[in-house]
Each structure stands twice: as C-alpha cells, then as structure tokens.
Design a protein around this motif. Structure first.
Motif, PDB file in Angstrom:
ATOM      1  N   SER A  56       0.813  -1.220   0.000  1.00 15.47           N
ATOM      2  CA  SER A  56       0.000   0.000   0.000  1.00 15.47           C
ATOM      3  C   SER A  56       0.846   1.270   0.000  1.00 15.47           C
ATOM      4  O   SER A  56       0.307   2.373   0.067  1.00 15.47           O
ATOM      5  CB  SER A  56      -0.935   0.004   1.221  1.00 15.47           C
ATOM      6  N   ASP A 257     -11.595  -2.101  -8.003  1.00 20.59           N
ATOM      7  CA  ASP A 257     -12.199  -1.239  -6.971  1.00 20.59           C
ATOM      8  C   ASP A 257     -13.514  -1.768  -6.426  1.00 20.59           C
ATOM      9  O   ASP A 257     -14.151  -1.118  -5.587  1.00 20.59           O
ATOM     10  CB  ASP A 257     -12.375   0.186  -7.496  1.00 20.59           C
ATOM     11  N   GLU A 289     -10.169  10.133  -3.805  1.00 22.02           N
ATOM     12  CA  GLU A 289     -10.527   9.585  -2.493  1.00 22.02           C
ATOM     13  C   GLU A 289     -10.842   8.097  -2.590  1.00 22.02           C
ATOM     14  O   GLU A 289     -10.393   7.295  -1.765  1.00 22.02           O
ATOM     15  CB  GLU A 289     -11.747  10.327  -1.938  1.00 22.02           C
ATOM     16  N   TYR A 292      -7.579   6.077  -3.294  1.00 27.25           N
ATOM     17  CA  TYR A 292      -6.698   5.977  -2.131  1.00 27.25           C
ATOM     18  C   TYR A 292      -7.261   4.989  -1.113  1.00 27.25           C
ATOM     19  O   TYR A 292      -6.524   4.180  -0.535  1.00 27.25           O
ATOM     20  CB  TYR A 292      -6.527   7.349  -1.493  1.00 27.25           C
ATOM     21  N   ARG A 293      -8.566   5.044  -0.904  1.00 30.55           N
ATOM     22  CA  ARG A 293      -9.194   4.132   0.048  1.00 30.55           C
ATOM     23  C   ARG A 293      -9.017   2.679  -0.387  1.00 30.55           C
ATOM     24  O   ARG A 293      -8.739   1.806   0.439  1.00 30.55           O
ATOM     25  CB  ARG A 293     -10.672   4.476   0.176  1.00 30.55           C
ATOM     26  N   LYS A 294      -9.149   2.418  -1.669  1.00 26.54           N
ATOM     27  CA  LYS A 294      -9.045   1.050  -2.168  1.00 26.54           C
ATOM     28  C   LYS A 294      -7.595   0.571  -2.201  1.00 26.54           C
ATOM     29  O   LYS A 294      -7.309  -0.585  -1.876  1.00 26.54           O
ATOM     30  CB  LYS A 294      -9.648   0.963  -3.573  1.00 26.54           C
ATOM     31  N   THR A 296      -5.091   1.505  -0.299  1.00 25.99           N
ATOM     32  CA  THR A 296      -4.499   1.347   1.036  1.00 25.99           C
ATOM     33  C   THR A 296      -5.285   0.405   1.940  1.00 25.99           C
ATOM     34  O   THR A 296      -4.883   0.163   3.078  1.00 25.99           O
ATOM     35  CB  THR A 296      -4.374   2.714   1.736  1.00 25.99           C
ATOM     36  N   ALA A 297      -6.406  -0.109   1.461  1.00 26.16           N
ATOM     37  CA  ALA A 297      -7.216  -1.014   2.282  1.00 26.16           C
ATOM     38  C   ALA A 297      -6.461  -2.306   2.551  1.00 26.16           C
ATOM     39  O   ALA A 297      -5.714  -2.802   1.710  1.00 26.16           O
ATOM     40  CB  ALA A 297      -8.543  -1.318   1.589  1.00 26.16           C
TER      41      ALA A 297
END
Length: 300
Positions: A56, A257, A289, A292-294, A296-297
């Motif tokens: 990530s 995603d 947004e 980034y969320r996907k 770094t998950a």
C-alpha cells in the motif's frame, strides 16, 4: 556374587539406553510436540514469513486510461488538465492518488500520466508499454467509457473483444514489469450521468455536439426505443466491469475497486460545467478519495 554383578550391569545398561534414547528423541522434537518445540531445532524448521504481495506504499505511480484520467474539461473547455487528474495531478484541490501515496515532492518526479483522451480499451496495451518502461510500483487503470460511448449501440466494443484487449494490456505490463501493482477503477455509471446532466439545459445543448451519443443522444426522449438504447448501453458497462473484475482477479498484484466508481452517486457538482459529462475538479477529488481508500485497504 558374579551373577548378581552381571545382572546389575545388565539392568544399568538397559536404564542408560532408555534415558539416552528418550533424551535423543526430545532433542529433535520426537513424534509429539512438547516444551522442546521452542528450541533451536524447531526455530530452524519454522517457515519464515513472506512479504505481502500487495504494497500500500508504492514508490512510484503510472496512470493509463482515457480523458477522465487526463482531467479533460476539468479546468477549461475542450482541453486536458493533467494537473487536476485524480491519479497523478498536482492540484491541491484534488489531492491526487500520487500525492496521497508519495507526497507532493516525490509525486512530481515519480508519477507519470500516459492516459489519452478518447482512448478505448484497444489502446491500453500501448499505454501499458509506456508505463512499464518506468518500472512503476503501481499502475492505475481507468478505461472503458469510450467503448460504450459510441455513435450507436451496435458500434460498442463487444464484451469478448473488451476482455481480450484488457488481457493483452495486462500481459504487456507483466512482460516488462512483472512486480508492478495494478489498481483498476470500474467504468462509471453512464446512465446516472445522463440522469444528472439532463437537468441542465446548457449541458443538453453541449451533448448534441456528439458527446456519448449512444447514451446521451436525444436526452429528453423517454420513449421505448430511447429507454431500450440507454438500457443496452448500461448493460454493456456492467458487463465491462465484470470483465475488469474477473481478469484482475487472476493476477495476484491486481486490485479492482469492487465497483466503487460505478456505484458512486455523483451529482452535478462532480460534473464539468463545460460538458456535463467529464468529472469536474470536485469530481476528480472524489475519484482520488475512492482510489486511495481502495489502494491502502487491508486485504483484497
């Protein structure tokens, strides 16, 4: 007396052999687990942990795709605005994926945007070859909208061709950069775009210039033929997303995603006020947004 001494020696030998045998068995772990399992020998046989496949915190980023990733019409009419790109842009208003992952300074030197406005999935392999030459830690993919946005539903890229073209693109990357990670964004919901944009009279006038006619043509028409046309486009987009997910799932360094971009309930604030089709700066920020969320998950 001699016999007693002989019997004593025999008993002592048996006891000694038994003790030594038991000690030797424990030293190598024996047939059962016990306290000695934590010893040096057990540590030598314990498998060493392997590094996770998905990182990530990549050291560099390359973007491929179409006009959305080029931020077309986000800043000015009929022009790319790469500084506002959700993937690699430098705009503070967007806070792109590259900036979030690498920091502002490093993003400027270690991120590259090879997307081309108007590109379709057939063009992705060429872009991948350019990206692979940089040996990026992460490659972002957003493509497919132009395969559905054609002059007619008959002209849309077939699902079979779309699959083959995406597989070819990933193969091109893997041949040159086998360890590069890939983040794949889903194709946006074009029918929602029609539903939101048609509320603006100016937007509908711009659409008449030929923007995504398969979905946006005759924007006010609600007859059976128009409804069937739009539903056909929407089903094709959904099929494209299924292909993206299935092909990506076969590559351990690829992450889809999960349909997040497709399912995002964007409004007119997220659409360019020049064409009411491409993302605005606000829309680009929302895409950043999601990405980034996907990326770094934890987990897949």
């Amino acid at each position: 007396m001699r016999k007693r001494r002989q019997r004593s020696r025999a008993v002592l030998a048996v006891v000694t052999a038994t003790v030594l045998g038991a000690a030797g068995c424990d030293a190598v772990g024996g047939n059962e687990s016990g306290p000695s399992d934590s010893g040096t020998a057990a540590q030598r046989t314990k498998p060493s942990p392997t590094a996770p496949v998905w990182d990530s915190s990549p050291a560099s980023l390359a973007a491929v795709g179409d006009s959305i990733t080029r931020a077309f019409d986000a800043c000015s009419v009929l022009q790319d605005c790469p500084e506002a790109s959700w993937a690699t842009g430098s705009s503070a208003e967007v806070d792109s994926l590259a900036v979030r992952l690498l920091g502002t300074a490093k993003a400027a030197s270690s991120s590259w945007n090879y997307a081309v406005s108007g590109a379709r999935m057939a063009d992705l392999a060429g872009q991948m070859a350019q990206a692979a030459a940089k040996r990026p830690g992460l490659v972002t993919v957003m493509a497919g909208a132009n395969d559905a946005c054609r002059d007619s539903t008959a002209a849309m890229t077939s699902v079979a061709d779309f699959r083959t073209q995406f597989e070819d693109a990933l193969r091109t990357l893997r041949d040159a950069a086998p360890k590069a990670q890939v983040y794949v964004a889903s194709v946006p919901n074009l029918k929602r775009l029609w539903s939101e944009g048609r509320t603006n009279p100016m937007g509908k006038q711009v659409w008449k210039l030929g923007i995504c006619p398969s979905m946006l043509g005759d924007a006010d028409a609600l007859d059976a033929a128009a409804t069937e046309r739009r539903d056909t486009v929407q089903k094709r987009v959904e099929a494209y997303n299924e292909v993206l997910e299935e092909v990506c799932a076969k590559d351990e360094r690829c992450r889809f995603d999960g349909g997040a971009v497709y399912e995002f309930r964007f409004g007119t604030d997220q659409l360019s006020h020049w064409d009411w089709f491409h993302p605005s700066v606000n829309g680009q920020a929302r895409l950043a947004e999601i990405a980034y969320r996907k990326v770094t998950a934890t987990g897949t």
